[in-house]
Each structure stands twice: as structure tokens, then as C-alpha cells.
Design an enzyme around this catalytic site. Structure first.
Site, PDB file in Angstrom:
ATOM      1  N   SER A   1       0.876  -1.288   0.088  1.00 42.58           N
ATOM      2  CA  SER A   1      -0.177   0.056   0.010  1.00 42.58           C
ATOM      3  C   SER A   1       0.749   1.208  -0.123  1.00 42.58           C
ATOM      4  CB  SER A   1      -0.831  -0.128   1.254  1.00 42.58           C
ATOM      5  OG  SER A   1      -0.322  -0.176   2.494  1.00 42.58           O
TER       6      SER A   1
ATOM      7  N   GLU B   1      19.996  15.874  -5.584  1.00 45.89           N
ATOM      8  CA  GLU B   1      20.756  14.779  -4.733  1.00 45.89           C
ATOM      9  C   GLU B   1      21.941  14.011  -5.587  1.00 45.89           C
ATOM     10  OE1 GLU B   1      18.055  12.516  -1.908  1.00 45.89           O
ATOM     11  OE2 GLU B   1      16.609  13.185  -3.655  1.00 45.89           O
TER      12      GLU B   1
ATOM     13  N   ASP C   1       9.002 -10.043   2.021  1.00 43.80           N
ATOM     14  CA  ASP C   1       8.109 -11.180   1.777  1.00 43.80           C
ATOM     15  C   ASP C   1       7.648 -11.217   0.177  1.00 43.80           C
ATOM     16  OD1 ASP C   1       7.797 -11.086   4.793  1.00 43.80           O
ATOM     17  OD2 ASP C   1       6.623  -9.326   4.616  1.00 43.80           O
TER      18      ASP C   1
ATOM     19  N   HIS D   1      22.629   3.616   2.308  1.00 46.98           N
ATOM     20  CA  HIS D   1      22.502   5.089   2.062  1.00 46.98           C
ATOM     21  C   HIS D   1      23.780   5.583   2.937  1.00 46.98           C
ATOM     22  CE1 HIS D   1      21.255   8.927   2.400  1.00 46.98           C
ATOM     23  NE2 HIS D   1      20.230   8.733   1.668  1.00 46.98           N
TER      24      HIS D   1
ATOM     25  N   ARG E   1      25.628   7.514  -4.822  1.00 47.51           N
ATOM     26  CA  ARG E   1      25.307   7.057  -3.506  1.00 47.51           C
ATOM     27  C   ARG E   1      26.605   5.859  -3.182  1.00 47.51           C
ATOM     28  NH1 ARG E   1      19.256   6.193  -2.443  1.00 47.51           N
ATOM     29  NH2 ARG E   1      19.243   8.714  -2.262  1.00 47.51           N
TER      30      ARG E   1
ATOM     31  N   HIS F   1      19.592   0.781   2.624  1.00 42.77           N
ATOM     32  CA  HIS F   1      18.556   1.470   2.265  1.00 42.77           C
ATOM     33  C   HIS F   1      17.497   1.038   1.178  1.00 42.77           C
ATOM     34  CE1 HIS F   1      16.706   5.472   1.819  1.00 42.77           C
ATOM     35  NE2 HIS F   1      17.273   5.482   0.630  1.00 42.77           N
TER      36      HIS F   1
ATOM     37  N   ARG G   1      20.655   2.422  -7.483  1.00 39.07           N
ATOM     38  CA  ARG G   1      19.661   3.130  -7.776  1.00 39.07           C
ATOM     39  C   ARG G   1      19.963   4.601  -7.650  1.00 39.07           C
ATOM     40  NH1 ARG G   1      16.040   6.105  -4.777  1.00 39.07           N
ATOM     41  NH2 ARG G   1      16.647   4.866  -2.946  1.00 39.07           N
TER      42      ARG G   1
HETATM   43  C1  SIN Z   1      17.293  10.638   0.530  1.00 31.85           C
HETATM   44  O1  SIN Z   1      16.412  11.402   1.043  1.00 31.85           O
HETATM   45  O2  SIN Z   1      18.391  10.516   0.541  1.00 31.85           O
HETATM   46  C2  SIN Z   1      16.778   9.134  -0.172  1.00 31.85           C
HETATM   47  C3  SIN Z   1      16.190   9.421  -1.114  1.00 31.85           C
HETATM   48  C4  SIN Z   1      16.284   8.372  -1.996  1.00 31.85           C
HETATM   49  O3  SIN Z   1      16.342   7.084  -1.525  1.00 31.85           O
HETATM   50  O4  SIN Z   1      16.181   8.308  -3.099  1.00 31.85           O
END
Ligand code: SIN
Length: 582
Positions: free
Chosen positions: A33, A135, A239, A260, A313, A374, A409
Site C-alpha cells: 500500500s 541529490e 516477503d 545509504h 550513493r 537502504h 539506484r
Molecule cells: C534521501 O532522501 O536521501 C533518500 C532518497 C532516496 O532514497 O532516493
């Protein structure tokens, strides 16, 4: 490479469970959800007769609610889907599916506009424009955010409001998906006939029940609880992936687990969900240091990557781990003091309150940070319309591996993936809804493991299958997992079902990580420190038949033959290099 039998360990091909005490029917059952599940439900309603959403906890308990940074899409002036594509492919370290990435970036802007039309209140600038931030790995400001750092909560709120206004969508909360029911249609083709659920305290539907349906859409999120420290909520026990694997679907790219870089460090004994310090904080100017700058602390990301603290990342997580190893410290620090109290309160109110609740004031103090699990970049393998290789089973969001994330990602592409691919499932599923299948007898098997294995499993995975991996450590993890597989459940309950799912996914992940003898994206092998396209450009696919798991390598060309060029004035231009020039 031929199929490799995974380590010999006893894993159930179905979960031991009591027979169904109740039954119901729906054309399509959506498991989960968050943004993926509720988007699929809202778009499928009125296209099929009955949509049922089932969710393990309450509607808002999944990962979407916790997303801070935002949702990425080429919405800003001068930005293009092509540039978003290049950033996505570069972050994915050659393991993305180019077509899937093109779907994501091209359909992303319209999908976000629809989310706005649905009632999601994104932040705006003083001029009334959508406020976009940056980011890690992005060369443009393209992250839309809400409530400063509460993007996921706002999206979840808007989606739940829309679901509540759609009484034709049935919802069952506190419902764990136990296993898929398979069956044959009149042509003899095998596929999904339904699923078994365990429901706690939802009126007449209590305990194990069976839902007969024509299709299942898995949107059940990730696997963060496989590790000791994660940003994921407690419901993320893998799951959906385990259910799909047991039913015969393929899991792909499981070894690519994203850690992360900046998760608040709460001490060596902290376990479970940890506070995320969004990458957007670095996007607004914060930087990493190995000590107080006034006392000689160094900004160690400078020189590591052209984007420094805003590198993708995996690059930042590795640099932090490297510095932690060099200094012997259990964490590094984020310095965001210069952003000032007003800015902190307006832009990152949630993070500010959380950090203060743990005794750190980011306005005056450095924030201790270390990498933590993460995001699962891999998952249930799908095509461009969310179809898995099991007829009648679809997957979307973090549970899926659509090919958009590759080995790592790109920031804020996860909410977008759930949104875009759920729309696509809803576009095709009504027309291809399979005929009702008669479900075969729900075979019970042995092998459920004790809920008590969880902590030992998480410790083995974090210490040996975490940010840093090597062959001896991966072999040790395998031995621990084998041992835990022999620890039988004392009772048949949610704790042992979740533990068995965690073990099933951990084993598949560790097997794939041991076979991938290279460093790529978020998979960092200390003993194979370089990316090796000659041998490892491609994917590991995990399958299970009769409780036996195999891993197969499927080669595919690397997808990041790209150049990102400085175009002056701090801007970048990106181009896809011709295949011939690579
Ligand atoms: C974050 O706010 O650093 C995480 C964002 C994400 O995982 O894409």
C-alpha cells in the site's frame, strides 16, 4: 556460465500454514500500500470488476511514508529526460536496462503531474514554481519535495485520501501474504490462481484465508530487515520477493543492495530502522568530514569524484567506509551547521526534530553518520509492463527489478519507478487479465524456521554481506545461513513466516554476491576491487523449484557508455556515446 546450484540448505518451497479458514474473490489483488500499490489500485479500479488491496500493517506503514528527499523527474527549466537518463545509467554502473530507463524518464514528468492533480502538495518557490532540489548523482535540480523533507508522507497521505474516496476498492489491513496459489486454466497453462493471507483482527477475516483471483500485483516493498541497521521500516522483510521465488518467478540483481551513506549513527548496539539524513541535506550544501573542521577534520569527498559530496550513493558510501577503516572510527560526520536554524526549520523539519530527539542539534553540532541498508535495487524480474515470468503475477516498486536501477539506484528514482510502472501495469492488465484458474491443492511443506534466528541472520548479513564483501566472509555467511535453516520453528506464526522469508532472501542474496567476483555499483568486493565488464556485464537470476534454489548468469551489454561534459558556467552536458566509440 551454467546454472549454479545454490548452497545446499533446507528452504521451504511453501510456508507451513494452516488451511484457509475463509475465502474471498477479486479480479486483481494488490499486495502492498505504498506509492506503487495504491497507484496500481487507483488506476485499475473501474477497469476490472474488483480490486482488493492487502497490506501487512496499516496502509501507511511501508517505506513510501519514510521517503524524505523526494521524487526525481525532468520538470525544471532546461532539464530533459535525456539528461535524467544519463544520470540514471551512470549511477547504475552499466547494469541498467536502457529501455526501462527510457520509460522511467520519459513518462516520469507526466506521472508526477498526475500525482499533483491527485492532490499531492509539493513545495513551491516564492514565485510559485515547483521547488526542485538536487541529490547525489544528479547533474540538475530535479527532485520535487513536499513538507521540506516529508515527501513520502505527503504522497502517502494523498494516495490514502484517494483510496478512501474510492469505496469500490476493498482494503484488508494487517494481512501478510503467505504464498501464491497456482492453478491451470482451461488450456492447461499454469499461473496465478490466488494467494493465501494471514490476517490479524480484521473481523470475520481472521487467521489464514485464501483469495481467489485472476492476477496478483506485488507492490510489497523491500528487504531492509535482512540487515541489522536499515532505513526501512519493520515491515520490510522481503516477503513479496520470497513469495514470488517460491512460486517459480525469477529474482534478479539481488546482490545490488544500496547502502545509504548518511544514516544517523546511534551507537554499536542500535538495531532495526535508523534515522535517515536525506541526501537532499548535502544537496543544500552540507558536507562530509572526518572530524570537526575547526580541529583539523578533513572534507574527504573532495577529489574522490567530480560531484564530491554529491557523487552517486555507492561512491559516497564506499568513501565513508574507507575513511572509517582508515581512522578506526565507527562513523563519519555531516556538517550542516552553516545552513542555519531558519533554513533547517523550514527545509528539513523532520530530520531536525529526529536528530534533536537523539541528542544532536544539527544547527550547532556535526551529525554522526554511517552507511546502512537502504534499498534493494534488484527484486522480482519484470518486463516493461511489470509482468513477471509467472503468468498472472506482476510486480512494481521496490519488490520488482524492472531494470531501471542497475547496480545502484539513482537518488529519488524509487518513488518514480513505483509510480511509472504501476501506471503501465494498469494500462495493460485489464486487456490481458487471465481467465480464472482452478487452484491446485495448497501443498503444505516443512522447513519453517524459528523467528528466533532473526538477530543472528541480520548480524551475519551486516558483517559479511554488507557494504564490504569478500570471498571468505561470504562463505562464512553461507555457513551461518545453513545453520539457521536447520533451526525449526517452535510455532507457526508471523514471526516464523517472516524469519523464513528473511532467510530465503538472505541466502539468494549471499549466493549471488559470492558469484559476482567484481566491484560494481553498490556491490563492493574487497578481493575483486575493479568493475569487470569482460566477465560480469549481466545479471544473476535466482530461481527456486521444489525448494531447490539455482543461480544463473545472464550476460547483457553494459549500458553506461556515456559522457558527462562540463559545459561551462557550472552546467553539464550529457551525451550517449555511440556503441562503436565505447
Ligand atoms: C534521501 O532522501 O536521501 C533518500 C532518497 C532516496 O532514497 O532516493
Amino acid at each position: 556460465m551454467p546454472d549454479v546450484p545454490a548452497a545446499v540448505r533446507r528452504l521451504p518451497g511453501r510456508l507451513t500454514a494452516p488451511g484457509p479458514g475463509w475465502t474471498t474473490r477479486a479480479d486483481v489483488v494488490i499486495v502492498g500500500s505504498g506509492i506503487a500499490g495504491l497507484t496500481a489500485a487507483l488506476r485499475l479500479r473501474q477497469k476490472v470488476d474488483k480490486v482488493l488491496v492487502v497490506t501487512k500493517d496499516v496502509l501507511a506503514a511501508g517505506s513510501t511514508q519514510w521517503a524524505q528527499g523526494g521524487i526525481a523527474a525532468a520538470l525544471g527549466p532546461g532539464d530533459t529526460p535525456e539528461e535524467h537518463e544519463v544520470d540514471t545509467l551512470v549511477a547504475g554502473a552499466g547494469a541498467c536496462d536502457l529501455e526501462a530507463v527510457r520509460v522511467l524518464v520519459n513518462e516520469g514528468p507526466e506521472a508526477v503531474r498526475e500525482l499533483i492533480a491527485l492532490g499531492t502538495n509539493f513545495d513551491h518557490t516564492d514565485d510559485g514554481e515547483l521547488s526542485l532540489t538536487r541529490e547525489g548523482g544528479h547533474h540538475r535540480d530535479r527532485i520535487a519535495h513536499a513538507g521540506g523533507d516529508a515527501t513520502g508522507a505527503e504522497i502517502q497521505r494523498a494516495l490514502i485520501a484517494a483510496i478512501e474516496a474510492a469505496p469500490d476498492i476493498e482494503v484488508i489491513q494487517h494481512a501478510l501474504a503467505v504464498d501464491l496459489l497456482l492453478g491451470q486454466d482451461e488450456t492447461g497453462a499454469t499461473g496465478v490462481a490466488g494467494l493465501t493471507l494471514h490476517v490479524i483482527g480484521e473481523g470475520e477475516r481472521d487467521g489464514v484465508g485464501a483469495v481467489h483471483c485472476r492476477a496478483v500485483v506485488l507492490a510489497s516493498g523491500g528487504l531492509g530487515q535482512v540487515f541489522s541497521q536499515t532505513t526501512n521500516p519493520s515491515v520490510s522483510t522481503g516477503d513479496g520477493m520470497a513469495v514470488a521465488l517460491r512460486a517459480g518467478a525469477t529474482l534478479r540483481d539481488l546482490e545490488f543492495v544500496q547502502f545509504h551513506p548518511t544514516v544517523m549513527y546511534l551507537g554499536p548496539d542500535s538495531r532495526g530502522q535508523q534515522p535517515l539524513i536525506s541526501e537532499a541535506v548535502r544537496g543544500e550544501g552540507a558536507f562530509l568530514v572526518d572530524g570537526l573542521p575547526e580541529e583539523g577534520g578533513v572534507r574527504f569527498m573532495q577529489g574522490v569524484h567530480e560531484l564530491a559530496d554529491l557523487a552517486p550513493r555507492d561512491v559516497v558510501a564506499k568513501a565513508i567506509m574507507k575513511r572509517m577503516l582508515e581512522t578506526g572510527l565507527p562513523h563519519m560526520w555531516l556538517d550542516a551547521r552553516h545552513l542555519g536554524a531558519d533554513f533547517w526549520e523550514r527545509r528539513f523539519p523532520t530530520i531536525l526534530a529526529t536528530a534533536r530527539s537523539h541528542g544532536v542539534d544539527p544547527v550547532t553540532q556535526l551529525i554522526p553518520v554511517a552507511p546502512a541498508c537502504h534499498y534493494a535495487s534488484g527484486g522480482v524480474r519484470t518486463d516493461l509492463f511489470g509482468r513477471t515470468d509467472l503468468p498472472g503475477l506482476y510486480a512494481t516498486g521496490e519488490v520488482a527489478c524492472s531494470g531501471v536501477h542497475g547496480a545502484n539506484r539513482l537518488a529519488s528514482n524509487s518513488l518514480l519507478e513505483g509510480l511509472v510502472f504501476s501506471r503501465r501495469i494498469a494500462d495493460v492488465l485489464p486487456a490481458e487479465l487471465p481467465a480464472w484458474r482452478e487452484s491446485a491443492t495448497d501443498v503444505r511443506t516443512e522447513g519453517l524456521v524459528s523467528g528466533g534466528v532473526r538477530r543472528e541472520l541480520q548480524e551475519a548479513m551486516s558483517s559479511r554481506v554488507g557494504v564490504l564483501r569478500n570471498a571468505p566472509g561470504l562463505a562464512e555467511a553461507s555457513v551461518v545461513l545453513d545453520k539457521l535453516a536447520g533451526r525449526s520453528a517452535e510455532s507457526v506464526d508471523q514471526s516464523s513466516w517472516e524469519a523464513t522469508n528473511l532467510l530465503t532472501i538472505s541466502a539468494a542474496l549471499a549466493d549471488a554476491a559470492a558469484l559476482r567476483e567484481e566491484t560494481r555499483g553498490s556491490h563492493w568486493r574487497e578481493d575483486f576491487g575493479e568493475r569487470d565488464d569482460a566477465h560480469w556485464a549481466g545479471h544473476f537470476d535466482v530461481r527456486m523449484a521444489d525448494g531447490v534454489t539455482t543461480v544463473a548468469f545472464s550476460p547483457s551489454p553494459a549500458t553506461d557508455g556515456l559522457v558527462v561534459e562540463e559545459a561551462g558556467d557550472g552546467r553539464h552536458e550529457t551525451q550517449v556515446r555511440d556503441e562503436d566509440d565505447r
